[in-house]
Design an enzyme around this catalytic site. Structure first.
Site, PDB file in Angstrom:
ATOM      1  N   GLY B  44       0.857  -1.188   0.000  1.00 32.35           N
ATOM      2  CA  GLY B  44       0.000   0.000   0.000  1.00 32.35           C
ATOM      3  C   GLY B  44       0.886   1.227   0.000  1.00 32.35           C
ATOM      4  CG  LEU B  45      -0.708   5.334   0.058  1.00 32.02           C
ATOM      5  CD1 LEU B  45      -1.410   6.487   0.748  1.00 32.02           C
ATOM      6  CD2 LEU B  45      -0.062   5.814  -1.227  1.00 32.02           C
ATOM      7  CB  ALA B  46       3.181   2.309   4.626  1.00 37.33           C
ATOM      8  CB  SER B 286     -17.194  12.055   0.405  1.00 41.94           C
ATOM      9  OG  SER B 286     -16.592  13.203   0.945  1.00 41.94           O
ATOM     10  NE  ARG B 333     -13.766  11.053   9.451  1.00 40.39           N
ATOM     11  CZ  ARG B 333     -12.759  10.617   8.708  1.00 40.39           C
ATOM     12  NH1 ARG B 333     -11.922   9.706   9.173  1.00 40.39           N
ATOM     13  NH2 ARG B 333     -12.577  11.101   7.501  1.00 40.39           N
ATOM     14  CG  HIS B 404     -13.026   4.822   7.802  1.00 41.20           C
ATOM     15  ND1 HIS B 404     -13.042   4.493   6.467  1.00 41.20           N
ATOM     16  CD2 HIS B 404     -12.352   5.979   7.902  1.00 41.20           C
ATOM     17  CE1 HIS B 404     -12.382   5.435   5.813  1.00 41.20           C
ATOM     18  NE2 HIS B 404     -11.942   6.331   6.652  1.00 41.20           N
ATOM     19  CD  GLU B 428      -5.519   0.936   8.737  1.00 42.29           C
ATOM     20  OE1 GLU B 428      -5.449   0.912   7.499  1.00 42.29           O
ATOM     21  OE2 GLU B 428      -6.576   0.713   9.361  1.00 42.29           O
ATOM     22  NE  ARG B 438      -7.074   7.530   9.561  1.00 37.95           N
ATOM     23  CZ  ARG B 438      -7.831   8.127   8.639  1.00 37.95           C
ATOM     24  NH1 ARG B 438      -7.536   9.336   8.207  1.00 37.95           N
ATOM     25  NH2 ARG B 438      -8.885   7.511   8.139  1.00 37.95           N
ATOM     26  CG  LEU B 444      -4.331   9.114   1.955  1.00 35.76           C
ATOM     27  CD1 LEU B 444      -4.884   9.944   0.803  1.00 35.76           C
ATOM     28  CD2 LEU B 444      -4.233   7.667   1.528  1.00 35.76           C
TER      29      LEU B 444
END
Lengths: 238, 640, 250
Positions: B44-46, B286, B333, B404, B428, B438, B444
């Protein structure tokens, strides 16, 4: 290894042509450019033919003027022959690799988007090729009926007009001609628009107009060419 | 063996720590870097950014992902954006403000030094991504556009339409593919990590299963990096991808890595509600929708069956506007989520199963016109209609909270290394930066900060310390781990019981959601602790996994993951039980203010709960890392 | 609703496959297509038959992992929708649905409906990136990019790499996929720098993988769940000619 992976090798002109021919996109350029040449010939040929409806000797004089410049005539003939050969060879090779890329079809239904013209592009192309061979044998080389090439008009020129009338008086020849020209125009209705896409000259904005252009060109060519056999068969021209 | 938690936070003021660390860290000679093999699990991103950057530095990298391509990891689904303290808008943003907002948003349960470093590198992330060709939104002048996100008072969120995660991941994926091409990274797609191998107290390799051939293999390296995401799927239904799982981090935990703060789970308030038992996942809408929608349920439970339009305004309870007059529908949230649960618990929920609340756009449509609403949210309304078959221009949307993101994860020190030397954890999968909650557009940021800028530097310190020797896979520890995994796999295939893996997962998920979800009580948690081992025992006696090991076998993959969730769920519940306070995503109903807000107990619980595995069915051992705040003062959040 | 499924079953890449019929009973119109398959699979497992293997992950239309040719159409007949976002209310009670894997020599079947799409990764490896290493990037605002260009680049970058374009094409051509990446990077100043080598190398790799040729029909565009435009192919055709000449002349 790292260096070669991120750099490109410079190539010669011959190498460029080879690279062009070997790559899928390059071969599509060959298809497009040769297709454009052949399309240009077809347009000029039709304009030439339409002189049939003019003065009785007009088309004969036109034919004579073409023959009076052998370097241009033979240059054009060889150029067109080469274009046709490249066009056909590229088409066959592309079709072959396409079949290899997708050997299995779907059971559940048809492909998403396609038209009669693009589904039949190979068949129409091959039929047109067969027709061209016959057409050249018929009107240019004279294998079908050698007497057709011996006709002369009052000015002593080859009587092209008379040859056309004689040739198209045969219903089979006329029917074959009309069917083949029909297929040619079907071929062009996809092919002409395709030239622009393959050369990267099409966009969302021009797409609709290019499709219309191809269709209109195909229709004009069809009626332009078929007017002659129809006129002969209908006894409108003596 | 007693574990001493050393967070290795450099001395000095919070703003100088990262600079100081980099000035003092040991470096690896460039010519020696290729002698070090780094195993990176997850792309993933990381993971993708770490693998690419390590490859660029000259390390020898082996990367693994269970998907068919590294481009598919679930970072791709992030919609909103990525925060960075660029202050391009001249609206008063700064590294310090981003740092403070993140600490406060995390309800004062995150480590100051890590969060400040995150805020510092946030600016470099944007530069790096732009250079890679990420098509961020731009203004007409050609400069980068920003928006305010998640209730932040400054516009610091960079975005690429509603697909920021996708574009950032593709950027990292492309950087990774470039390194694969250059031969510095060896990529193993469709390969799942099943164990970490420890040699002489250091992480020196992993055991994997090739998901296509079923082959179980050992891979040796000088260090192992886990970038395997969160554990939200322990709840069965979540906004996570179907493949997301806890297996890599859980198996590392069983090898001795401490698991920190597993009870910090984030609930997102605006998801499409469950439509029936067949539901396989939940889809996020969203949060921006709350800018123009009003949230309500009927005042009386008897009206719930009626159509929305037939309930008159005076019979509607706009509960967020009523309870939080200043924030109204834009309440944070966790607060919005709990309020929705509360009204549904009162029997006033709408839609199938009564687990939903209305998000009504009629007032905005009347005020701004349907076209304006379409322009702002057209794609979301389309997506809603595709999934529910309902037209939200004509009737209110139905929404409900869903799991989530998970803030907890493996414990890591300042260098992102777990308590097991040589085992690094990023993104994560670790616990470090978000505390108990968070903020929007921060996931991200953290993934890329860890992968591009933090880990590639800190890992060098470990190698330079001289402990980086790599044993070959011939070592006995590898052979032992291989045979353990093979035994476990054969066991799963041999049970041939009467229930499917999904069936067990669904049962576990429902239990976790009901008892360890948005509102937790001592009683609900104890009940869960009784029930989880029962489900787990039944799983190992009655699960039905067909097919063989030596082939692509989705049922077998899934069974292994659910087996781990069945163990992990217990740890999550233990953690929720011991934390007798409410903070961020962890809400214990016993600990709330008179107004129903989360009530922290800073004197008792200002620590990181890091759990040590003691065996399945054994109570894990709790280790505490005190959270020392040198820079900021703890305050109570208020959104009245 | 009750449906009949004709599903392609194939044990592995070596054996040949065949269609097998399954009854899908009591299907709710609110289910997604993949949830319907989940239900069928649950039933299969309980009856002792191995489940149907299919690729999927995010189930929200963005990861590009799900595939399936549904009644001859990649991702089904609903435009701009991936299989995971297709819902059963678009089918009628009593329908027979044929489900097949992507078909292309470059995407060999691994099992049932799962195919190997690593050819796409190899194409990206050959040049689908900007060669910048981490660190040293100039400030994000150092190069202004006209909004129109950034938007166009985004439109191309929206590709999810699912392979529906290849599956839809009667020649299994990958032109839409490759041209989307070439366009995305060429439309931005950062990507412009390496344009020549990128275009030549990516097309070279595309050919080497055994994808077919573009015959300018547009099935790919019609099947694309992200509505990637054929304009990208025209752009790549243009850039390739430019790249060949530039490489020759310079």
């Amino acid at each position: 290894m790292a260096a070669s992976a991120e750099s490109l090798q410079r190539i010669s002109a011959a190498g460029l042509m080879l690279q062009l021919w070997r790559s899928s996109l390059g071969k599509k350029y060959v298809m497009a450019i040769t297709g454009l040449m052949l399309f240009g010939f077809v347009v000029v040929h039709m304009i030439g033919n339409l002189q049939f409806f003019g003065d009785a000797t007009l088309i004969n004089e036109y034919a004579e003027s073409l023959k009076s410049k052998p370097p241009i005539l033979w240059g054009a003939r060889f150029g067109l022959l080469a274009a046709a050969m490249l066009h056909i060879t590229a088409a066959i090779q592309l079709a072959h690799s396409n079949r290899r890329a997708r050997p299995v079809g779907y059971d559940g239904g048809k492909v998403v988007a396609s038209t009669l013209a693009n589904r039949t592009i190979i068949v129409s192309g091959l039929t047109v090729f067969a027709f061209i061979v016959f057409h050249l044998a018929h009107f240019t080389i004279g294998w079908v009926n050698a007497d057709l090439l011996k006709l002369t008009d009052a000015a002593g020129h080859h009587d092209v007009r008379g040859m056309m009338i004689a040739g198209f008086s045969n219903p089979l020849v006329s029917i074959f001609y009309v069917v083949s020209v029909g297929l040619l125009c079907l071929h062009l209705s996809h092919g002409v628009a395709s030239i622009f896409q393959s050369l990267g000259l099409r966009s969302k904005k021009t797409e609709a107009n290019l499709k219309k252009l191809a269709l209109v060109a195909a229709i004009i060519l069809f009626f332009g060419f078929c007017a002659i056999p129809i006129a002969v068969m209908a006894d409108l021209i003596k | 063996m007693s574990i001493k938690l050393d967070s290795k936070i450099p001395s000095g003021s919070v703003g100088s720590k990262w600079t100081k660390y980099r000035q003092e860290m040991k470096l690896v000679n460039p010519a020696n870097k290729r002698k070090f093999t780094v195993i990176v699990v997850g792309t993933g991103l990381a993971g993708a950014s770490a693998a690419a950057t390590l490859g660029e530095l000259g390390y020898n990298v082996k990367a693994f992902c269970f998907q068919d391509s590294p481009r598919r990891a679930h970072s791709i689904a992030a919609q909103g954006g990525i925060n960075a303290a660029k202050n391009y808008r001249n609206d008063g943003d700064s590294v310090y403000r981003l740092f403070y907002d993140t600490i406060k948003g995390g309800d004062f349960r995150a480590r100051e030094a890590n969060v400040h470093r995150l805020a510092e590198v946030s600016v470099s992330i944007i530069d790096q991504c732009v250079a890679q060709g990420v098509p961020f939104a731009r203004e007409y002048g050609g400069l980068l556009d920003n928006r305010s996100f998640g209730g932040a008072q400054v516009s610091r969120t960079f975005y690429a339409r509603g697909q920021t995660g996708q574009q950032l991941l593709i950027g990292a994926y492309q950087a990774l593919e470039r390194q694969i091409h250059l031969g510095t990274v060896e990529m193993h797609p469709r390969t799942e990590m099943l164990d970490v191998v420890m040699v002489d107290g250091h992480a020196k390799g992993i055991i994997t299963r090739d998901l296509v051939t079923g082959k179980i293999e050992a891979h040796a390296g000088n260090a192992v990096v886990l970038a395997t995401g969160g554990y939200g799927n322990v709840f069965y239904l979540s906004t996570n991808a179907k493949g997301c799982n806890v297996t890599a981090t859980w198996r590392a935990h069983k090898k001795g890595a401490l698991f920190a703060n597993p009870c910090y789970t984030q609930i997102h308030p605006t998801c499409i509600p469950v439509s029936g038992d067949h539901q396989s996942k939940l889809t996020l809408m969203s949060e921006s929708l709350r800018n123009d929608g009003r949230v309500w349920v009927p005042k009386q439970a008897k009206d719930c069956g009626k159509t929305a339009s037939s309930i008159s305004d005076s019979d509607r309870d706009y509960y967020l506007e009523r309870k939080y007059p200043s924030y109204g529908n834009l309440a944070p949230r966790d607060i919005a989520s709990r309020a929705a649960k509360q009204v549904c618990d009162e029997g006033r929920g709408v839609g199938p199963g009564g687990r939903g609340v209305y998000l009504d756009f009629s007032a905005s449509i009347n005020r701004l016109g349907e076209d304006k609403i379409r322009e702002r949210y057209g794609n979301l309304f389309d997506m809603y209609e595709r999934i529910t078959g309902e037209n939200a221009y004509q009737q209110p949307m139905r929404i409900y909270p869903a799991i989530h993101y998970t803030m907890g994860g493996l414990w890591v020190d300042y260098e992102l290394m777990s308590n097991l030397p040589g085992l690094f954890v990023i993104g994560e999968a670790n616990f470090s930066d978000h505390g108990a909650n968070r903020l929007g557009a921060s996931a991200l940021m953290q993934g890329l900060a860890d992968g591009y800028f933090v880990l590639p530097q800190t890992i060098g310190g470990y190698f330079a310390s001289g402990k980086g020797g790599a044993p070959s896979t011939d070592h006995d520890e590898f052979k032992k781990a291989l045979s353990e995994i093979q035994t476990k796999t054969s066991k799963l295939l041999s049970i041939k019981g009467k229930r499917t893996v999904t069936d067990f997962h669904r049962e576990l998920g429902k239990l976790m959601w009901d008892n360890v979800g948005m509102g937790r009580t001592q009683a609900s948690l104890k009940q869960a602790l009784e029930r989880i081992p029962q489900i787990r025992n039944e799983f190992w006696e009655n699960v039905n996994v067909l097919g063989g090991n030596d082939e692509l076998n989705p049922a077998l993959e899934y069974a292994g993951r659910v087996a781990d969730f069945l163990e992990f769920a217990e740890l999550l519940t233990y953690d929720a039980l011991q934390r007798e306070e409410s903070c961020g995503g962890h809400f214990r109903e016993e600990y709330q203010t008179e107004d129903g807000e989360a009530l922290r107990q800073d004197d008792k619980y200002a620590y990181v709960a890091a759990w040590e595995f003691k065996g399945v069915d054994q109570f894990p051992e709790l280790h505490k890392e005190s959270l020392v705040y040198e820079e900021v003062h703890m305050t109570q959040r208020s959104y009245k | 609703m009750n449906l009949t499924l004709r599903v392609w079953r194939q044990k592995n890449s070596i054996t040949s496959g065949q269609f097998v019929e399954y009854a899908a009973k009591d299907i709710s119109p609110d289910m997604s297509f993949l949830e319907m398959l989940d239900v069928v699979n649950e039933g299969l497992i309980l009856s002792g038959e191995e489940q149907i293997a299919f690729d999927h992950d995010c189930r929200e239309g963005i990861c590009g992992m799900c595939s399936l040719v549904i009644n001859g159409k990649p991702h089904g007949a609903l435009p701009a929708t991936t299989t995971c976002q297709l819902h059963m209310r678009f089918f009628k009670d009593g329908d027979t649905i044929t489900i097949e894997p992507w078909r292309a020599s470059a995407f060999p079947v691994i099992k049932d409906l799962v195919v190997d799409r690593t050819a796409f990764d190899r194409i990206i490896q050959s040049g689908g990136y900007v060669s910048v290493s981490t660190g040293g990037a100039p400030d994000g605002n150092a190069i202004p990019i006209p909004k129109e260009d950034a938007d166009k680049a985004f439109d191309a970058a929206a590709c999810i790499g699912c392979g529906a374009c290849v599956a839809a094409c009667k020649n299994a051509s990958a032109m839409l996929f490759v041209s989307a990446k070439v366009s995305h990077l060429s439309l931005l100043p950062q990507g412009k720098v390496e344009e020549t080598r990128r275009v030549l190398n990516m097309i070279g790799q595309m050919d080497a993988e055994g994808f077919g040729n573009c015959t300018n029909i547009g099935s790919c565009e019609a099947a694309c769940p992200k509505e990637i435009s054929l304009d990208n192919i025209a752009r790549m055709n243009r850039l390739y000619a430019k790249a060949l000449l530039k490489n020759k002349l310079s």
